[in-house]
Motif scaffolding. Structure first.
Motif, short mmCIF file in Angstrom:
data_model
loop_
_atom_site.label_atom_id
_atom_site.label_comp_id
_atom_site.label_asym_id
_atom_site.label_seq_id
_atom_site.Cartn_x
_atom_site.Cartn_y
_atom_site.Cartn_z
N ARG A 262 0.85 -1.20 0.00
CA ARG A 262 0.00 0.00 0.00
C ARG A 262 0.88 1.26 0.00
NH1 ARG A 262 -4.33 3.02 2.93
NH2 ARG A 262 -3.26 3.08 4.83
N ILE A 263 1.94 1.21 0.80
CA ILE A 263 2.87 2.35 0.85
C ILE A 263 3.49 2.56 -0.53
CG2 ILE A 263 5.08 3.15 1.81
CD1 ILE A 263 4.28 1.76 4.45
N GLU A 264 3.86 1.45 -1.18
CA GLU A 264 4.49 1.56 -2.51
C GLU A 264 3.50 2.12 -3.53
OE1 GLU A 264 7.58 -2.21 -2.02
OE2 GLU A 264 5.72 -2.46 -3.14
N ARG A 265 2.25 1.61 -3.45
CA ARG A 265 1.24 2.10 -4.41
C ARG A 265 0.99 3.60 -4.19
NH1 ARG A 265 -1.73 -2.40 -3.00
NH2 ARG A 265 -3.33 -1.10 -2.03
N ALA A 266 0.95 4.00 -2.92
CA ALA A 266 0.72 5.42 -2.62
C ALA A 266 1.86 6.26 -3.20
CB ALA A 266 0.62 5.62 -1.11
N GLU A 267 3.08 5.76 -3.08
CA GLU A 267 4.22 6.54 -3.59
C GLU A 267 4.18 6.67 -5.11
OE1 GLU A 267 7.81 5.15 -1.69
OE2 GLU A 267 7.31 6.47 0.01
N SER A 268 3.80 5.56 -5.80
CA SER A 268 3.77 5.72 -7.27
C SER A 268 2.58 6.57 -7.69
CB SER A 268 3.82 4.37 -8.00
OG SER A 268 2.94 3.47 -7.44
N ALA A 269 1.47 6.52 -6.92
CA ALA A 269 0.32 7.39 -7.24
C ALA A 269 0.71 8.86 -7.07
CB ALA A 269 -0.86 7.04 -6.35
N LEU A 270 1.48 9.15 -6.03
CA LEU A 270 1.91 10.54 -5.81
C LEU A 270 2.87 11.00 -6.91
CD1 LEU A 270 2.28 10.63 -1.91
CD2 LEU A 270 0.57 11.81 -3.29
N GLU A 271 3.70 10.07 -7.38
CA GLU A 271 4.59 10.38 -8.50
C GLU A 271 3.78 10.76 -9.74
OE1 GLU A 271 7.89 10.64 -9.19
OE2 GLU A 271 8.00 10.69 -7.01
N LEU A 272 2.75 9.94 -10.01
CA LEU A 272 1.88 10.17 -11.17
C LEU A 272 1.25 11.56 -11.08
CD1 LEU A 272 0.22 8.96 -13.61
CD2 LEU A 272 -1.51 8.34 -11.93
N LEU A 273 0.80 11.90 -9.86
CA LEU A 273 0.17 13.21 -9.66
C LEU A 273 1.17 14.33 -9.94
CD1 LEU A 273 -2.34 14.75 -8.70
CD2 LEU A 273 -1.39 14.67 -6.40
N LYS A 274 2.38 14.15 -9.45
CA LYS A 274 3.42 15.18 -9.63
C LYS A 274 3.67 15.42 -11.11
CE LYS A 274 6.90 14.59 -6.58
NZ LYS A 274 8.23 14.16 -6.36
N GLU A 275 3.66 14.32 -11.89
CA GLU A 275 3.93 14.46 -13.33
C GLU A 275 2.81 15.17 -14.06
OE1 GLU A 275 4.37 10.52 -14.85
OE2 GLU A 275 6.02 10.13 -13.45
N ARG A 276 1.54 14.90 -13.63
CA ARG A 276 0.42 15.31 -14.48
C ARG A 276 -0.42 16.47 -13.97
NH1 ARG A 276 -2.70 10.22 -16.13
NH2 ARG A 276 -4.22 11.85 -16.53
N ALA A 277 -0.29 16.84 -12.66
CA ALA A 277 -1.21 17.85 -12.12
C ALA A 277 -0.73 19.26 -12.40
CB ALA A 277 -1.38 17.65 -10.63
N PRO A 278 -1.58 20.07 -13.06
CA PRO A 278 -1.19 21.45 -13.26
C PRO A 278 -1.37 22.29 -11.99
CG PRO A 278 -3.26 20.98 -14.39
CD PRO A 278 -2.84 19.72 -13.71
N ALA A 279 -2.20 21.81 -11.03
CA ALA A 279 -2.44 22.61 -9.81
C ALA A 279 -1.57 22.10 -8.66
CB ALA A 279 -3.91 22.50 -9.43
N ASP A 280 -1.60 22.87 -7.58
CA ASP A 280 -0.88 22.44 -6.37
C ASP A 280 -1.51 21.19 -5.81
OD1 ASP A 280 0.70 24.63 -6.31
OD2 ASP A 280 -0.63 25.79 -5.01
N SER A 281 -0.72 20.43 -5.05
CA SER A 281 -1.35 19.34 -4.32
C SER A 281 -0.85 19.33 -2.88
CB SER A 281 -1.07 18.01 -5.01
OG SER A 281 0.30 17.80 -5.10
N VAL A 282 -1.71 18.79 -2.03
CA VAL A 282 -1.41 18.74 -0.60
C VAL A 282 -1.63 17.30 -0.17
CG1 VAL A 282 -2.23 19.46 1.68
CG2 VAL A 282 -2.15 21.11 -0.19
N VAL A 283 -0.74 16.80 0.66
CA VAL A 283 -0.87 15.42 1.13
C VAL A 283 -1.35 15.42 2.58
CG1 VAL A 283 0.51 13.41 1.77
CG2 VAL A 283 0.85 14.49 -0.45
N LEU A 284 -2.40 14.66 2.84
CA LEU A 284 -2.87 14.49 4.22
C LEU A 284 -2.66 13.05 4.63
CD1 LEU A 284 -6.21 16.50 4.53
CD2 LEU A 284 -3.97 17.07 5.46
N ALA A 285 -2.07 12.86 5.78
CA ALA A 285 -1.75 11.50 6.21
C ALA A 285 -3.00 10.78 6.69
CB ALA A 285 -0.72 11.56 7.32
N GLU A 286 -2.93 9.47 6.63
CA GLU A 286 -3.92 8.62 7.26
C GLU A 286 -3.76 8.83 8.77
OE1 GLU A 286 -5.91 6.17 5.87
OE2 GLU A 286 -6.31 4.90 7.59
N VAL A 287 -4.85 9.15 9.46
CA VAL A 287 -4.73 9.36 10.91
C VAL A 287 -5.62 8.38 11.65
CG1 VAL A 287 -4.06 11.79 10.77
CG2 VAL A 287 -6.49 11.17 10.90
N GLU A 288 -5.36 8.23 12.92
CA GLU A 288 -6.16 7.34 13.75
C GLU A 288 -7.54 7.93 13.96
OE1 GLU A 288 -5.17 4.40 15.30
OE2 GLU A 288 -3.46 4.58 13.96
#
Ligand code: ATP
Ligand code: MG
Length: 302
Positions: A262-288
């Motif tokens: 899951r951690i690996e999939r999240a990292e590649s998804a964030l990579e994909l976003l970085k490549e393709r998103a014209p807008a800013d992005s913000v990451v929010l962690a999974e919390v308890e």
């Protein structure tokens, strides 16, 4: 950070697919801005006033109704229904206010307004404009920031389309004026910002990018993509590589290997976003925790 820049807008529309955390993000942002001393209205779009409020759950406050109520310091909460917008529109457009109240008691008219294409969204749009216009007795606007929590279906897109649709089919009169005002507000990046919430997996990120394109096509300013529930990665690159080798040698499943995937999939998804998103992005962690607990835990991350 882009979320504090967002606070310069008067209207922030939070949108995205079902269950991604729109309501949680709306609640966390509303509490964040209210704690900074801004007068905030957190408004939840619901089909009718008797719909249970998920926003109240996330904020840990009493159940709101269609009239904004002060629930926490600087933070008002309200339900936005198509009917509240229709009623307000009739009250503002008809010469005799009583007529509007009488008209809205008619079940036939209510049915027509909710069934006629576009009228339900027009009601939501009118109510949104009405709440944004509301004056503060001490000067300025009653609500400096209006946060709009959209329901699961691409409601921000519907909101974006409705003024254009009405302008196309209605040549003049009060409804057309509402549509023109709505279009002016929704497409002005000094007034409106949209947040697309998504999850850190390839498909949700692709869908968020498509939604972003759809919003941009209708000239809605997309400000930020929030990637919510990103799992914490406790490993350095070296540790990660060692773990992958170790796990690769095992034949039986090892506890925690699914989480590692899951951690690996999240990292590649964030990579994909970085490549393709014209807008800013913000990451929010999974919390308890869930509901209001999640909101409180998210606040320091904003
Ligand atoms: N960062 C997070 N960490 C942990 N749990 C979260 C986080 N964000 C949201 N949640 C939980 O996920 C669930 C769904 O969140 P939420 O209700 O905000 O989604 P939504 O997009 O508004 O859903 P819907 O489309 O049904 O309106 C809730 O139980 C919420 O507490
Ligand atoms: Mg929700």
């Amino acid at each position: 950070m882009s979320l504090s820049r967002l606070a310069q807008r008067r209207l922030i529309i939070v949108t995205g697919k079902g269950g991604v955390g729109k309501t949680t993000v709306t609640a966390a942002l509303a509490q964040h801005y209210a704690s900074q001393g801004r007068r905030v209205l957190a408004a939840e779009i619901v089909p009718s006033a008797d719909t249970p409020s998920q926003l109240a759950l996330a904020l840990g406050c009493a159940r709101p109704d269609e009239e904004p109520a002060l629930m926490q310091p600087n933070l008002w909460v309200a339900l936005v229904t198509p009917t509240s917008g229709h009623h307000r529109f009739l009250r503002d457009s008809l010469p005799i206010k009583l007529l509007a109240d009488t008209a809205m008691r008619s079940q036939a008219l209510k049915k027509f307004l909710s069934a006629a294409p576009g009228f339900s969204d027009m009601g939501v749009m009118y109510r949104m404009l009405d709440l944004m216009r509301r004056p503060n007795p001490a000067g300025g606007h009653a609500f400096e920031i209006v946060l709009l929590d959209s329901p699961a279906t691409g409601h921000a897109l519907a909101l974006a389309q409705i003024p254009e649709f009405l302008i196309r089919v209605i040549p003049g009169g009060p409804i057309r004026r509402v549509a023109e005002e709505g279009l002016a507000v929704l497409t002005d990046p000094r007034i409106t910002g949209t947040i697309v919430v998504t999850l850190p997996e390839t498909l949700p990120i692709t869908e968020a990018l498509e939604l972003q394109q759809g919003l941009l096509k209708h000239r809605l300013p997309v400000t930020t993509i929030v990637v919510n529930r990103v799992p914490k990665n406790p490993f350095s690159a070296v540790e990660h590589a060692a773990l992958v080798t170790l796990l690769g040698e095992r034949t039986a499943p090892v506890l925690g290997s699914r989480e590692l995937r899951r951690i690996e999939r999240a990292e590649s998804a964030l990579e994909l976003l970085k490549e393709r998103a014209p807008a800013d992005s913000v990451v929010l962690a999974e919390v308890e925790g869930a509901g209001s607990v999640a909101t409180k835990n998210l606040l320091p991350l904003l």
